[in-house]
Design a protein around this motif. Sequence first.
Motif, PDB file in Angstrom:
ATOM      1  N   VAL A  98      87.405 136.233  19.842  1.00 19.43           N
ATOM      2  CA  VAL A  98      86.428 135.198  20.201  1.00 19.43           C
ATOM      3  C   VAL A  98      85.681 135.596  21.479  1.00 19.43           C
ATOM      4  O   VAL A  98      84.475 135.347  21.598  1.00 19.43           O
ATOM      5  CB  VAL A  98      87.121 133.826  20.349  1.00 19.43           C
ATOM      6  CG1 VAL A  98      86.147 132.767  20.811  1.00 19.43           C
ATOM      7  CG2 VAL A  98      87.752 133.414  19.021  1.00 19.43           C
ATOM      8  N   LEU A  99      86.372 136.236  22.405  1.00 26.13           N
ATOM      9  CA  LEU A  99      85.712 136.719  23.616  1.00 26.13           C
ATOM     10  C   LEU A  99      84.655 137.770  23.276  1.00 26.13           C
ATOM     11  O   LEU A  99      83.547 137.754  23.822  1.00 26.13           O
ATOM     12  CB  LEU A  99      86.755 137.292  24.582  1.00 26.13           C
ATOM     13  CG  LEU A  99      86.294 137.672  25.971  1.00 26.13           C
ATOM     14  CD1 LEU A  99      85.806 136.436  26.714  1.00 26.13           C
ATOM     15  CD2 LEU A  99      87.422 138.326  26.736  1.00 26.13           C
ATOM     16  N   GLY A 100      84.980 138.659  22.352  1.00 26.41           N
ATOM     17  CA  GLY A 100      83.997 139.642  21.890  1.00 26.41           C
ATOM     18  C   GLY A 100      82.808 138.986  21.227  1.00 26.41           C
ATOM     19  O   GLY A 100      81.658 139.400  21.418  1.00 26.41           O
ATOM     20  N   ALA A 101      83.067 137.953  20.434  1.00 31.35           N
ATOM     21  CA  ALA A 101      81.962 137.231  19.794  1.00 31.35           C
ATOM     22  C   ALA A 101      81.097 136.540  20.836  1.00 31.35           C
ATOM     23  O   ALA A 101      79.866 136.547  20.735  1.00 31.35           O
ATOM     24  CB  ALA A 101      82.510 136.212  18.800  1.00 31.35           C
ATOM     25  N   ALA A 102      81.721 135.970  21.852  1.00 34.29           N
ATOM     26  CA  ALA A 102      80.971 135.228  22.863  1.00 34.29           C
ATOM     27  C   ALA A 102      80.197 136.145  23.803  1.00 34.29           C
ATOM     28  O   ALA A 102      79.113 135.791  24.264  1.00 34.29           O
ATOM     29  CB  ALA A 102      81.916 134.339  23.669  1.00 34.29           C
ATOM     30  N   LEU A 103      80.738 137.326  24.082  1.00 28.38           N
ATOM     31  CA  LEU A 103      80.105 138.193  25.075  1.00 28.38           C
ATOM     32  C   LEU A 103      79.290 139.348  24.490  1.00 28.38           C
ATOM     33  O   LEU A 103      78.409 139.863  25.166  1.00 28.38           O
ATOM     34  CB  LEU A 103      81.170 138.764  26.018  1.00 28.38           C
ATOM     35  CG  LEU A 103      81.937 137.752  26.857  1.00 28.38           C
ATOM     36  CD1 LEU A 103      82.985 138.449  27.705  1.00 28.38           C
ATOM     37  CD2 LEU A 103      80.994 136.936  27.714  1.00 28.38           C
ATOM     38  N   VAL A 104      79.590 139.754  23.246  1.00 22.95           N
ATOM     39  CA  VAL A 104      78.917 140.926  22.686  1.00 22.95           C
ATOM     40  C   VAL A 104      78.018 140.575  21.511  1.00 22.95           C
ATOM     41  O   VAL A 104      76.833 140.907  21.497  1.00 22.95           O
ATOM     42  CB  VAL A 104      79.960 141.993  22.266  1.00 22.95           C
ATOM     43  CG1 VAL A 104      79.286 143.182  21.612  1.00 22.95           C
ATOM     44  CG2 VAL A 104      80.785 142.439  23.456  1.00 22.95           C
ATOM     45  N   VAL A 105      78.568 139.889  20.523  1.00 22.23           N
ATOM     46  CA  VAL A 105      77.828 139.678  19.270  1.00 22.23           C
ATOM     47  C   VAL A 105      76.797 138.560  19.405  1.00 22.23           C
ATOM     48  O   VAL A 105      75.615 138.764  19.135  1.00 22.23           O
ATOM     49  CB  VAL A 105      78.806 139.383  18.111  1.00 22.23           C
ATOM     50  CG1 VAL A 105      78.051 139.072  16.840  1.00 22.23           C
ATOM     51  CG2 VAL A 105      79.739 140.562  17.906  1.00 22.23           C
ATOM     52  N   ASN A 106      77.215 137.382  19.822  1.00 28.24           N
ATOM     53  CA  ASN A 106      76.307 136.231  19.849  1.00 28.24           C
ATOM     54  C   ASN A 106      75.195 136.312  20.894  1.00 28.24           C
ATOM     55  O   ASN A 106      74.107 135.807  20.648  1.00 28.24           O
ATOM     56  CB  ASN A 106      77.101 134.940  20.014  1.00 28.24           C
ATOM     57  CG  ASN A 106      77.906 134.625  18.769  1.00 28.24           C
ATOM     58  OD1 ASN A 106      77.499 134.942  17.658  1.00 28.24           O
ATOM     59  ND2 ASN A 106      79.061 134.036  18.949  1.00 28.24           N
ATOM     60  N   PRO A 107      75.393 136.934  22.062  1.00 28.34           N
ATOM     61  CA  PRO A 107      74.275 137.041  23.014  1.00 28.34           C
ATOM     62  C   PRO A 107      73.105 137.891  22.504  1.00 28.34           C
ATOM     63  O   PRO A 107      72.013 137.819  23.049  1.00 28.34           O
ATOM     64  CB  PRO A 107      74.906 137.682  24.248  1.00 28.34           C
ATOM     65  CG  PRO A 107      76.325 137.288  24.171  1.00 28.34           C
ATOM     66  CD  PRO A 107      76.655 137.286  22.709  1.00 28.34           C
ATOM     67  N   GLN A 108      73.316 138.686  21.460  1.00 29.73           N
ATOM     68  CA  GLN A 108      72.216 139.472  20.898  1.00 29.73           C
ATOM     69  C   GLN A 108      71.115 138.569  20.372  1.00 29.73           C
ATOM     70  O   GLN A 108      69.970 138.983  20.262  1.00 29.73           O
ATOM     71  CB  GLN A 108      72.724 140.396  19.786  1.00 29.73           C
ATOM     72  CG  GLN A 108      73.626 141.483  20.296  1.00 29.73           C
ATOM     73  CD  GLN A 108      74.180 142.332  19.174  1.00 29.73           C
ATOM     74  OE1 GLN A 108      73.954 142.065  18.000  1.00 29.73           O
ATOM     75  NE2 GLN A 108      74.925 143.358  19.538  1.00 29.73           N
ATOM     76  N   ARG A 109      71.483 137.358  20.046  1.00 30.24           N
ATOM     77  CA  ARG A 109      70.497 136.380  19.557  1.00 30.24           C
ATOM     78  C   ARG A 109      69.848 135.615  20.705  1.00 30.24           C
ATOM     79  O   ARG A 109      69.016 134.755  20.471  1.00 30.24           O
ATOM     80  CB  ARG A 109      71.160 135.415  18.597  1.00 30.24           C
ATOM     81  CG  ARG A 109      71.721 136.104  17.377  1.00 30.24           C
ATOM     82  CD  ARG A 109      72.392 135.125  16.448  1.00 30.24           C
ATOM     83  NE  ARG A 109      73.044 135.848  15.379  1.00 30.24           N
ATOM     84  CZ  ARG A 109      74.233 135.556  14.907  1.00 30.24           C
ATOM     85  NH1 ARG A 109      74.905 134.554  15.407  1.00 30.24           N
ATOM     86  NH2 ARG A 109      74.759 136.256  13.940  1.00 30.24           N
ATOM     87  N   GLY A 110      70.281 135.886  21.919  1.00 30.17           N
ATOM     88  CA  GLY A 110      69.681 135.258  23.095  1.00 30.17           C
ATOM     89  C   GLY A 110      70.546 134.173  23.696  1.00 30.17           C
ATOM     90  O   GLY A 110      71.318 133.523  23.007  1.00 30.17           O
ATOM     91  N   PHE A 111      70.399 133.992  25.007  1.00 30.94           N
ATOM     92  CA  PHE A 111      71.114 132.939  25.725  1.00 30.94           C
ATOM     93  C   PHE A 111      70.235 131.699  25.809  1.00 30.94           C
ATOM     94  O   PHE A 111      69.782 131.310  26.868  1.00 30.94           O
ATOM     95  CB  PHE A 111      71.463 133.404  27.152  1.00 30.94           C
ATOM     96  CG  PHE A 111      72.628 134.324  27.216  1.00 30.94           C
ATOM     97  CD1 PHE A 111      73.914 133.840  27.085  1.00 30.94           C
ATOM     98  CD2 PHE A 111      72.437 135.678  27.418  1.00 30.94           C
ATOM     99  CE1 PHE A 111      75.001 134.693  27.160  1.00 30.94           C
ATOM    100  CE2 PHE A 111      73.519 136.536  27.495  1.00 30.94           C
ATOM    101  CZ  PHE A 111      74.796 136.043  27.358  1.00 30.94           C
TER     102      PHE A 111
END
Length: 153
Positions: A98-111
């Motif tokens: 979940v940390l990887g999803a929150a910090l690596v994968v999902n931010p690619q779509r923008g904050f």
Amino acid sequence: MALSTTHPAPTSHRSKNSSSNPVWMDALRILLGLFLFVKGVAFLSKSSDVYYLLSQQQSLGQLSKASVFFSVVHMLGGAMIAFGALTRLALLCQIPIVLGAALVVNPQRGFNIDNKELWLSLLVLGLLLFFMIKGPGRHSIDNKVFRSQPDPL
């Protein structure tokens, strides 16, 4: 003249462990576990999407195994969290994913506020950390099996 010694009234000393958590925490833990289980099933059904997202991060040889690994960890860990079986171990296994999803994968779509997956990942990460601290609760297999029961007199 007699000296009267007064002793404080005995107070019931209740052990502070996760079995004293309120019931709503158990319900929240169960919902978190079910959510992670469903997310694991969704990873299996959308493995090509997960493969694409991860392909931007690692070599292609390891990625075919990664989506299956994430799915299995989410499904098995989610079930363990929902039932409260080895809860802290299951939570610990979920945190890196979940940390990887929150910090690596999902931010690619923008904050931004529209990135619901990012906010959902951060919420789930917060709940995982919350239950690592608070424990599984009274309605869990951990509480029923691993807590020592008082001896009947």
